[in-house]
Design a protein around this motif. Sequence first.
Motif, PDB file in Angstrom:
ATOM      1  N   ALA A 271      43.811 -47.522   4.362  1.00  0.00           N
ATOM      2  CA  ALA A 271      42.609 -46.942   4.982  1.00  0.00           C
ATOM      3  C   ALA A 271      42.754 -45.431   5.113  1.00  0.00           C
ATOM      4  O   ALA A 271      41.832 -44.675   4.773  1.00  0.00           O
ATOM      5  N   SER A 272      43.895 -44.972   5.580  1.00  0.00           N
ATOM      6  CA  SER A 272      44.110 -43.532   5.721  1.00  0.00           C
ATOM      7  C   SER A 272      44.184 -42.856   4.353  1.00  0.00           C
ATOM      8  O   SER A 272      43.688 -41.740   4.169  1.00  0.00           O
ATOM      9  N   GLN A 273      44.752 -43.529   3.377  1.00  0.00           N
ATOM     10  CA  GLN A 273      44.798 -42.973   2.027  1.00  0.00           C
ATOM     11  C   GLN A 273      43.389 -42.797   1.462  1.00  0.00           C
ATOM     12  O   GLN A 273      43.101 -41.802   0.792  1.00  0.00           O
ATOM     13  N   ARG A 274      42.490 -43.739   1.760  1.00  0.00           N
ATOM     14  CA  ARG A 274      41.088 -43.604   1.318  1.00  0.00           C
ATOM     15  C   ARG A 274      40.416 -42.414   1.999  1.00  0.00           C
ATOM     16  O   ARG A 274      39.667 -41.670   1.365  1.00  0.00           O
ATOM     17  N   VAL A 275      40.680 -42.224   3.284  1.00  0.00           N
ATOM     18  CA  VAL A 275      40.123 -41.074   4.002  1.00  0.00           C
ATOM     19  C   VAL A 275      40.585 -39.776   3.338  1.00  0.00           C
ATOM     20  O   VAL A 275      39.779 -38.878   3.064  1.00  0.00           O
ATOM     21  N   LEU A 276      41.866 -39.686   3.069  1.00  0.00           N
ATOM     22  CA  LEU A 276      42.398 -38.461   2.466  1.00  0.00           C
ATOM     23  C   LEU A 276      41.803 -38.238   1.077  1.00  0.00           C
ATOM     24  O   LEU A 276      41.434 -37.103   0.727  1.00  0.00           O
ATOM     25  N   ALA A 277      41.666 -39.268   0.284  1.00  0.00           N
ATOM     26  CA  ALA A 277      41.068 -39.120  -1.048  1.00  0.00           C
ATOM     27  C   ALA A 277      39.618 -38.668  -0.940  1.00  0.00           C
ATOM     28  O   ALA A 277      39.180 -37.765  -1.682  1.00  0.00           O
ATOM     29  N   LYS A 278      38.850 -39.258  -0.019  1.00  0.00           N
ATOM     30  CA  LYS A 278      37.442 -38.889   0.152  1.00  0.00           C
ATOM     31  C   LYS A 278      37.271 -37.448   0.601  1.00  0.00           C
ATOM     32  O   LYS A 278      36.234 -36.839   0.351  1.00  0.00           O
ATOM     33  N   THR A 279      38.277 -36.914   1.283  1.00  0.00           N
ATOM     34  CA  THR A 279      38.163 -35.554   1.825  1.00  0.00           C
ATOM     35  C   THR A 279      38.913 -34.520   0.991  1.00  0.00           C
ATOM     36  O   THR A 279      39.178 -33.417   1.457  1.00  0.00           O
ATOM     37  N   GLY A 280      39.239 -34.864  -0.246  1.00  0.00           N
ATOM     38  CA  GLY A 280      39.766 -33.877  -1.183  1.00  0.00           C
ATOM     39  C   GLY A 280      41.273 -33.690  -1.189  1.00  0.00           C
ATOM     40  O   GLY A 280      41.767 -32.733  -1.788  1.00  0.00           O
ATOM     41  N   PHE A 281      42.010 -34.582  -0.557  1.00  0.00           N
ATOM     42  CA  PHE A 281      43.468 -34.496  -0.588  1.00  0.00           C
ATOM     43  C   PHE A 281      43.986 -35.136  -1.869  1.00  0.00           C
ATOM     44  O   PHE A 281      43.454 -36.154  -2.324  1.00  0.00           O
ATOM     45  N   ALA A 282      45.016 -34.557  -2.438  1.00  0.00           N
ATOM     46  CA  ALA A 282      45.653 -35.090  -3.634  1.00  0.00           C
ATOM     47  C   ALA A 282      47.037 -35.626  -3.281  1.00  0.00           C
ATOM     48  O   ALA A 282      47.764 -35.006  -2.490  1.00  0.00           O
ATOM     49  N   HIS A 283      47.394 -36.741  -3.868  1.00  0.00           N
ATOM     50  CA  HIS A 283      48.725 -37.315  -3.683  1.00  0.00           C
ATOM     51  C   HIS A 283      49.731 -36.426  -4.414  1.00  0.00           C
ATOM     52  O   HIS A 283      49.540 -36.110  -5.587  1.00  0.00           O
ATOM     53  N   ILE A 284      50.779 -35.994  -3.708  1.00  0.00           N
ATOM     54  CA  ILE A 284      51.750 -35.086  -4.325  1.00  0.00           C
ATOM     55  C   ILE A 284      53.156 -35.677  -4.376  1.00  0.00           C
ATOM     56  O   ILE A 284      54.073 -35.037  -4.870  1.00  0.00           O
ATOM     57  N   GLY A 285      53.336 -36.885  -3.869  1.00  0.00           N
ATOM     58  CA  GLY A 285      54.649 -37.493  -3.955  1.00  0.00           C
ATOM     59  C   GLY A 285      54.867 -38.549  -2.893  1.00  0.00           C
ATOM     60  O   GLY A 285      53.982 -38.854  -2.100  1.00  0.00           O
ATOM     61  N   THR A 286      56.055 -39.085  -2.912  1.00  0.00           N
ATOM     62  CA  THR A 286      56.465 -40.092  -1.932  1.00  0.00           C
ATOM     63  C   THR A 286      57.815 -39.668  -1.376  1.00  0.00           C
ATOM     64  O   THR A 286      58.718 -39.313  -2.138  1.00  0.00           O
ATOM     65  N   ALA A 287      57.933 -39.684  -0.070  1.00  0.00           N
ATOM     66  CA  ALA A 287      59.163 -39.257   0.607  1.00  0.00           C
ATOM     67  C   ALA A 287      59.854 -40.471   1.217  1.00  0.00           C
ATOM     68  O   ALA A 287      59.304 -41.109   2.117  1.00  0.00           O
ATOM     69  N   PRO A 288      61.062 -40.791   0.732  1.00  0.00           N
ATOM     70  CA  PRO A 288      61.799 -41.906   1.318  1.00  0.00           C
ATOM     71  C   PRO A 288      62.241 -41.593   2.752  1.00  0.00           C
ATOM     72  O   PRO A 288      62.627 -40.463   3.051  1.00  0.00           O
ATOM     73  N   ARG A 289      62.141 -42.597   3.603  1.00  0.00           N
ATOM     74  CA  ARG A 289      62.614 -42.482   4.997  1.00  0.00           C
ATOM     75  C   ARG A 289      62.145 -41.177   5.639  1.00  0.00           C
ATOM     76  O   ARG A 289      62.909 -40.468   6.278  1.00  0.00           O
ATOM     77  N   TYR A 290      60.862 -40.897   5.533  1.00  0.00           N
ATOM     78  CA  TYR A 290      60.278 -39.611   5.927  1.00  0.00           C
ATOM     79  C   TYR A 290      60.140 -39.445   7.439  1.00  0.00           C
ATOM     80  O   TYR A 290      60.459 -38.397   7.976  1.00  0.00           O
ATOM     81  N   LEU A 291      59.635 -40.471   8.115  1.00  0.00           N
ATOM     82  CA  LEU A 291      59.439 -40.406   9.570  1.00  0.00           C
ATOM     83  C   LEU A 291      59.947 -41.689  10.218  1.00  0.00           C
ATOM     84  O   LEU A 291      59.865 -42.768   9.630  1.00  0.00           O
TER      85      LEU A 291
END
Length: 169
Positions: free
Chosen positions: A125-145
């Motif tokens: 759901a959050s990924q859809r929000v970001l895509a709709k608002t012009g955000f681009a996927h730039i990578g994946t961070a292991p064990r990020y938070l």
Amino acid sequence: MISIRPAVPSDAPALAAALVRNRESLRPFEPWRTERYYTAEGQAERLADGGRRWVAADGDTLVALATLSGIVLGPFRSASLGYWVDAAYTGQGLATRLTEEVCRAAREELGLHRVEASTLLDNHASQRVLAKTGFAHIGTAPRYLHIDGEWRDHHLFQRILHDDPPPRG
């Protein structure tokens, strides 16, 4: 009608009430919190921590919050976006409206060049929000938070707001 506006110190009690109301629905997406976090005093401290925040309000009830944190000026001109929406208000486009307002303010009021965001891998759901608002996927961070008791991988996103040079000086 739901309004979006910058958060103010007097929002602390309503923000604490919203967090208590949504504690279980937010738990899978949040770090562990102290009990103080869910109090008006804890939220007053948070509102004074230097980040910029916007709330969505349905009358006197706060139903969403967005935060720009880690604001860096100079040649970087960037910040990190985080947001949540009250469980009773999801699926109504509120996160999209809130994200658009934060990005507008980031550019027009703060002069930022980019905004970054991250989501858990399964937070579609959050990924859809970001895509709709012009955000681009730039990578994946292991064990990020550290979320809900464990280190979790996150997808990373960014939105470039403009390509103007930073102010001189």
